[in-house]
Design a protein around this motif. Structure first.
Motif, PDB file in Angstrom:
ATOM      1  N   THR A 136       9.823  17.248   9.306  1.00 51.17           N
ATOM      2  CA  THR A 136       8.760  16.462   8.688  1.00 51.17           C
ATOM      3  C   THR A 136       7.745  16.092   9.756  1.00 51.17           C
ATOM      4  OG1 THR A 136      10.276  15.559   7.039  1.00 51.17           O
ATOM      5  CG2 THR A 136       8.203  14.391   7.396  1.00 51.17           C
ATOM      6  N   THR A 137       6.427  16.317   9.486  1.00 50.19           N
ATOM      7  CA  THR A 137       5.385  16.054  10.487  1.00 50.19           C
ATOM      8  C   THR A 137       4.878  14.631  10.376  1.00 50.19           C
ATOM      9  OG1 THR A 137       3.541  16.689   9.057  1.00 50.19           O
ATOM     10  CG2 THR A 137       4.678  18.469  10.219  1.00 50.19           C
ATOM     11  N   ALA A 138       4.088  14.218  11.369  1.00 49.06           N
ATOM     12  CA  ALA A 138       3.407  12.924  11.335  1.00 49.06           C
ATOM     13  C   ALA A 138       2.207  13.010  10.415  1.00 49.06           C
ATOM     14  CB  ALA A 138       2.963  12.538  12.745  1.00 49.06           C
ATOM     15  N   THR A 185      -3.472   5.066   1.015  1.00 46.88           N
ATOM     16  CA  THR A 185      -3.244   3.779   1.707  1.00 46.88           C
ATOM     17  C   THR A 185      -2.136   3.841   2.742  1.00 46.88           C
ATOM     18  OG1 THR A 185      -1.739   3.096  -0.058  1.00 46.88           O
ATOM     19  CG2 THR A 185      -4.058   2.475  -0.281  1.00 46.88           C
ATOM     20  N   ASN A 186      -1.090   4.647   2.529  1.00 52.10           N
ATOM     21  CA  ASN A 186       0.106   4.604   3.359  1.00 52.10           C
ATOM     22  C   ASN A 186      -0.003   5.595   4.520  1.00 52.10           C
ATOM     23  OD1 ASN A 186       2.636   4.086   4.301  1.00 52.10           O
ATOM     24  ND2 ASN A 186       3.674   4.418   2.332  1.00 52.10           N
ATOM     25  N   THR A 187       0.356   5.145   5.704  1.00 46.56           N
ATOM     26  CA  THR A 187       0.338   6.019   6.875  1.00 46.56           C
ATOM     27  C   THR A 187       1.737   6.368   7.342  1.00 46.56           C
ATOM     28  OG1 THR A 187       0.248   4.127   8.363  1.00 46.56           O
ATOM     29  CG2 THR A 187      -1.859   5.089   7.648  1.00 46.56           C
ATOM     30  N   THR A 188       2.761   5.793   6.726  1.00 45.03           N
ATOM     31  CA  THR A 188       4.152   6.082   7.081  1.00 45.03           C
ATOM     32  C   THR A 188       4.708   7.103   6.096  1.00 45.03           C
ATOM     33  OG1 THR A 188       4.428   3.839   7.924  1.00 45.03           O
ATOM     34  CG2 THR A 188       6.428   5.092   7.448  1.00 45.03           C
ATOM     35  N   THR A 189       5.287   8.157   6.621  1.00 44.21           N
ATOM     36  CA  THR A 189       5.751   9.226   5.734  1.00 44.21           C
ATOM     37  C   THR A 189       6.904   8.759   4.877  1.00 44.21           C
ATOM     38  OG1 THR A 189       7.250  10.039   7.436  1.00 44.21           O
ATOM     39  CG2 THR A 189       5.051  11.026   7.359  1.00 44.21           C
ATOM     40  N   GLY A 190       7.006   9.374   3.696  1.00 45.29           N
ATOM     41  CA  GLY A 190       8.063   9.003   2.762  1.00 45.29           C
ATOM     42  C   GLY A 190       7.610   7.890   1.846  1.00 45.29           C
TER      43      GLY A 190
END
Length: 799
Positions: free
Chosen positions: A440-442, A402-407
Motif C-alpha cells: 500500500t502506497t502513501a 478530506t482524509n490523508t491517512t490511507t484506509g
C-alpha cells in the motif's frame, strides 16, 4: 485318218487327214482356239468339233474341201524382277505363268520363318517345276541350319536355270526382337537399419540379359538413381535394368522396399534427463529445472536425435526449461530420434518427471503514485505508479477529498469517476503477485481545476423590448462597466439607447465566468437593399439583359414586394412589357425569382357561317404569369428572419459547392450558395487526369455529351370552319434532351429549331413534322455557351 460318221466330239490325231465339207471359209491360224463346224460326207447330220486348238494349227493346201491340222507344243522363256519369276510360251504368248515369292516379318518366337510362293496353280498346270527357296543372313544376323530363326534381317531367294542362264526372285524380311514376358519382375526384402542388407533378384529374364541394379529414394526423380545401395532407414525403390540380347529387347522393372528405423534402448544408447537438487529459492534469476539428456549411437559412434523439454506440457523447446517466478514446477521431456532411430515419447505422451521444484516469493520495492491535475469536464487522466520490478500487478486507486491517512470508509474507488473542481488525495494498493507480496502506497494530493466557458452572445443571454427594457436569461449577467461585474444590472432595467454594455456567462463551482462581450442597446430593424441585374425571362423569353437597367430597391408591400429604381418608379408588367410607373406593383418572391400574375379581359372573335359573318359577343379573363429572375454576382436573394425584408446575406456557415477552374493548378475557386462569397485556394493539379486533388476538372479538358430520345403521339385534330372543316390524324414528335457534363456545371439548357431560331428553356423539343435535326444551347457555370446540332439522337458540336 478319215473322219466319217463321227458321232461325238473328237480331237484328231497329228497328221490325220480328213475330208470335210466346211460351212465357212477356212481361216488362217491366229493362235486362238476356235470351234469349226464340219459335216461328214455321209451327210448323217452329225457334227465334229475341234476342242483344244491352242496347240494345233489348220493347214490349207489350196483345195477348198481339204485341210490338214498339226500340233505345235510349248517353248518357254523366263524373266525375273524383284520377288517375281515369269515364264512365257514362245508359240503362244497367251500361255504365261508367274511365281511371286513372299515372306512375313514376325517377332522372334524361336521358330524358323520360311518364305513361300503365292498362287502356283498356273505354273504347275503347264507342267513347270517349282524352284527351291534358300536363305541368306544380312550383317549382324545368323542362320540356324540354313533357316532364319533368330532376330535379324534376311533375304529369301528362288532361282530357275535354263540354258546356262539363271533367273532369281528375292524377298527381304526381318525377325524383330521380342520383349521380355509380363512376368518379368524385381524383388528385394527390406531390413532394419544396422542389419545386413538383402540382394534383389529378377524373375522371368528368359533372354538371360545382363542385370544391373540402381536405387533411389521412393518418390524421388528418376535422375537420382544411383548404384549405391542405401543404408539409412527410409522407403526406397530398386530398379533392375536387363540388357538387350540377340532375341530380346532391353527392359527395366522397379520395386519398392523399406529400411526400418531401429528402436533405442534407454540406458544403453540413451541417457535420460535427471532433476537437479530440489529446494531452489527465488532470487529473480532463471533456474534450470532439468539436466540435459545425452544420446550415443553404438553403431555409428556419434550422437543422434533431439531432446525436447517443457514445463507446462504445451510449449516445447530444445533449450533446458527454466523458471523465474516462484511456485512448483513439474518438467517433462520427450526424445525425437533421427532418420535411423525411432522416437521415445511425444508431445502428446511425454516422459514425466515427478520431482516438484519450489521457488518462494520475494518482496517488491516501494512505489509512489503519480496523478496529474486536470480541468473539470475534461478526460480524467489515469493515475500511474512505478513498480520495481514490474510484475503487471493489479493496482487499485482510492481517493478522498478530506482524509490523508490511507484506509477507512471515506476512501472511494477511483475507477471511472468524474470529479468536481477541488483538491483531492490519492493512494494505491498493489495486489500480491506470484513472486511478490502486496503493498500500500502513501497518499498524494492532486487538483481538479475549474473549466473555462465561452459564449457567442449573438442574440444569446438577453433580449430588449421596444423601450429597451432588458430581460437577462438564467446563467448570464450584464454590467455597465467592462471587467467589473461586482455590480450587475437586474432584469427589467431600462437601458440607455446607444450605450455599450457587457455580458458574460456566470461561473459556478466547476466553471469560470466566460469572457465578456460588448453590445449596444438599440431596437433591431432590418433595412437591407442590394443591387440586382435583370436577366432573361425563362417562360416567355423576355430579353431583359440587353442593357443595364440600373439599381433597384426592394420594399415589402401588401401582396408581395415592390421593386423601385433610384427615381422611386415601380417596376411593373403592363401589356406583356416591363415598364416603370408611379403605382406600386406587387411581385411574389419564391425559389430565387420574382413572379407577377396579370389579369386581362379578352373578347371572343366572330366566325363565318357560309357567306354570313357572325361577330363575337362574349369575353373572357386571361391570367398571365410573368417571371423575373434576380442575380447578384451569382448569389440568390433571401429574406430577413426578423422583419421578412429582402437581403442577400445569409446567416450561418457558408455552403460552398464544388471547386472549379483548375486550368493551371493554382487558381481553384468555389462559391457559397447562400451569400455568393468566393473562396480561392492553390491545389496540386494532375496533368494526366486533368484533375486537381480536390476533384475539380480543368474546364479545357471537360467532356460534354448531348443525346436525345424521341417519342411520337398521334391524335385527331379538326381544321376548317364549322361543318366545312375536316378531322385528320396529326402526329406530334417530341425529342427529350439529355446533357452529360464531366468536369463542368451546367446552369441552363435551351432548344431551338435552327441555329439562329427562337430559343426555349427546357430539355424537350416538339414538332408536328418528323424531327430530323434541332439545336441545343448549353450554358455552363463559367458563362460559356456550347452549341450542339442534334441529329439521329446524337449531339454534334456546332461551334
Amino acid at each position: 485318218m478319215e473322219l466319217d460318221a463321227i458321232a461325238a466330239k473328237q480331237t484328231p490325231g497329228d497328221g490325220d487327214r480328213i475330208t470335210i465339207k466346211l460351212t465357212v471359209e477356212p481361216k488362217p491360224y491366229t493362235g486362238t482356239a476356235e470351234q469349226i463346224e464340219i459335216k461328214n460326207e455321209a451327210g448323217n447330220g452329225k457334227n465334229v468339233e475341234f476342242l483344244d486348238m491352242s496347240l494345233w494349227r489348220l493347214v490349207n493346201d489350196g483345195t477348198p474341201d481339204d485341210g490338214k491340222i498339226e500340233k505345235t507344243g510349248h517353248d518357254w522363256t523366263y524373266s525375273a524382277s524383284g520377288n517375281v519369276i515369269t515364264a512365257t510360251c514362245r508359240n503362244n504368248a497367251a500361255h504365261t505363268a508367274t511365281l511371286t515369292l513372299t515372306a512375313a516379318s514376325p517377332t522372334y518366337t524361336n521358330i524358323a520363318v520360311e518364305a513361300s510362293f503365292e498362287d502356283t496353280s498356273a505354273w504347275t498346270s503347264f507342267g513347270l517345276e517349282l524352284p527351291t527357296i534358300t536363305y541368306t543372313a544380312k550383317t549382324g544376323s545368323s542362320l540356324t541350319d540354313g533357316k532364319a530363326a533368330n532376330a535379324g534381317s534376311y533375304t529369301a531367294k528362288a532361282s530357275v536355270t535354263v540354258g546356262g542362264q539363271t533367273y532369281t526372285a528375292t524377298q527381304d524380311f526381318e525377325i524383330s526382337k521380342a520383349t521380355l514376358p509380363a512376368g518379368l519382375a524385381v524383388s528385394v526384402t527390406g531390413w532394419t537399419y544396422g542389419e545386413n542388407d538383402n540382394t534383389p533378384s529378377v524373375t522371368d529374364n528368359v533372354g538371360n540379359g545382363a542385370v544391373s541394379y540402381t536405387y533411389k529414394v521412393k518418390g524421388a526423380d528418376d535422375s537420382t538413381y544411383t548404384k549405391t545401395k542405401p543404408v539409412d532407414a527410409g522407403s526406397y525403390t530398386v530398379r533392375a535394368s536387363i540388357a538387350e540380347t540377340t532375341n530380346y529387347e532391353a527392359a527395366t522393372v522397379e520395386a519398392d522396399f523399406t529400411i526400418d528405423k531401429v528402436d533405442m534402448v534407454v540406458g544403453t544408447n540413451l541417457l535420460a534427463p535427471s532433476v537437479p537438487v530440489s529446494g531452489l529459492v527465488y532470487d529473480g534469476s532463471a533456474k534450470e529445472l532439468l539436466c540435459a539428456g545425452q544420446t550415443w549411437d553404438e553403431k555409428d559412434g556419434a550422437p543422434f536425435g533431439t531432446f525436447y523439454y517443457s514445463v507446462d506440457g504445451e510449449s516445447w523447446s530444445t533449450d533446458l526449461p527454466t523458471a523465474i517466478s516462484a511456485g512448483e514446477y513439474n518438467p517433462v521431456w520427450y526424445f525425437v530420434g533421427d532418420k535411423n532411430h525411432n522416437n521415445i515419447g511425444s508431445a502428446e505422451a511425454p516422459i514425466s518427471q515427478l520431482y516438484p521444484i519450489e521457488i518462494s516469493r520475494g518482496d517488491q520495492t516501494a512505489a509512489t503514485v503519480v496523478m496529474d491535475g486536470y480541468t473539470y469536464g475534461g478526460t480524467l487522466p489515469p493515475p500511474s505508479i512505478s513498480i520495481t520490478p514490474s510484475e503487471n500487478a493489479t493496482v487499485t486507486y482510492y481517493y478522498s477529498a478530506t482524509n490523508t491517512t490511507t484506509g477507512g470508509t471515506e476512501w472511494k474507488d477511483m475507477t471511472a469517476t468524474t470529479l468536481n473542481a477541488g483538491t483531492y488525495y490519492l493512494y494505491a494498493v498493489i495486489a500480491a503477485t506470484d513472486n511478490y507480496s502486496s503493498q500500500t502506497t502513501a497518499a498524494v494530493a492532486f487538483t481538479v481545476a475549474k473549466a473555462d466557458q465561452t459564449a457567442s452572445f449573438a442574440g444569446e443571454g438577453y433580449s430588449l423590448d421596444e423601450n429597451l427594457f432588458i430581460i437577462i436569461s438564467d446563467g448570464y449577467e450584464v454590467s455597465a462597466t467592462s471587467g467589473d461585474f461586482a455590480s450587475i444590472i437586474e432584469n427589467g432595467t431600462q437601458l440607455t439607447d446607444g450605450t455599450t454594455y457587457y455580458i458574460r456567462k456566470v461561473g459556478d463551482a466547476n466553471h469560470n465566468p466566460s469572457p465578456e462581450t460588448a453590445f449596444i442597446a438599440h431596437i433591431v430593424r432590418c433595412t437591407y437593399t442590394d443591387t440586382i441585374r435583370l436577366v432573361e425571362n425563362g417562360t416567355y423569353g423576355m430579353k431583359l439583359n440587353c442593357c443595364d437597367k440600373g439599381e433597384f430597391t426592394f420594399v415589402q408591400v401588401e401582396g408581395g414586394w415592390s421593386i423601385q429604381n433610384a427615381d422611386g418608379k415601380y417596376l411593373t408588367m403592363k401589356d406583356g412589357k416591363l415598364v416603370l410607373n408611379d403605382e406600386a406593383f406587387a411581385w411574389t418572391y419564391k425559389n430565387g425569382s420574382f413572379s407577377a400574375s396579370v389579369k386581362t379581359e379578352q373578347k371572343s372573335g366572330g366566325y363565318w357561317w357560309g357567306w354570313i359573318y357572325i361577330p363575337g359577343c362574349g369575353s373572357k379573363t386571361v391570367t398571365t404569369t410573368y417571371y423575373l429572375s434576380t442575380v447578384t454576382d451569382g448569389a440568390n436573394l433571401s429574406t430577413c428572419c426578423v422583419c421578412a425584408e429582402l437581403y442577400t446575406t445569409v446567416s450561418g456557415d457558408h455552403d460552398f459547392g464544388c471547386w472549379i477552374d483548375c486550368k493551371d493548378g493554382a487558381n481553384h475557386k468555389r462559391q457559397c450558395k447562400h451569400c455568393g462569397e468566393w473562396e480561392t485556394e492553390a491545389h496540386d493539379y494532375d496533368e494526366t487526369t486533368h484533375k486537381c486533388v480536390c476533384g475539380a476538372y480543368n474546364p479545357s479538358c471537360a467532356v460534354m455529351d448531348v443525346t436525345a430520345t424521341y417519342a411520337t403521339k398521334t391524335q385527331k385534330q379538326f381544321s376548317g370552319f364549322l361543318f366545312w372543316g375536316t378531322w385528320k390524324n396529326v402526329t406530334t414528335y417530341t425529342a427529350t434532351v439529355k446533357v452529360n457534363a464531366e468536369g463542368m456545371k451546367v446552369t441552363k439548357v435551351e432548344v431551338a429549331a435552327s441555329e439562329n431560331g427562337y430559343w426555349t428553356k427546357g430539355n424537350t423539343f416538339t414538332s408536328n413534322s418528323e424531327i430530323e435535326q434541332f439545336f441545343v444551347r448549353v450554358t455552363t457555370s463559367d458563362g460559356e455557351k456550347h452549341l450542339f446540332r442534334v441529329a439521329d439522337g446524337i449531339g454534334h458540336p456546332a461551334n
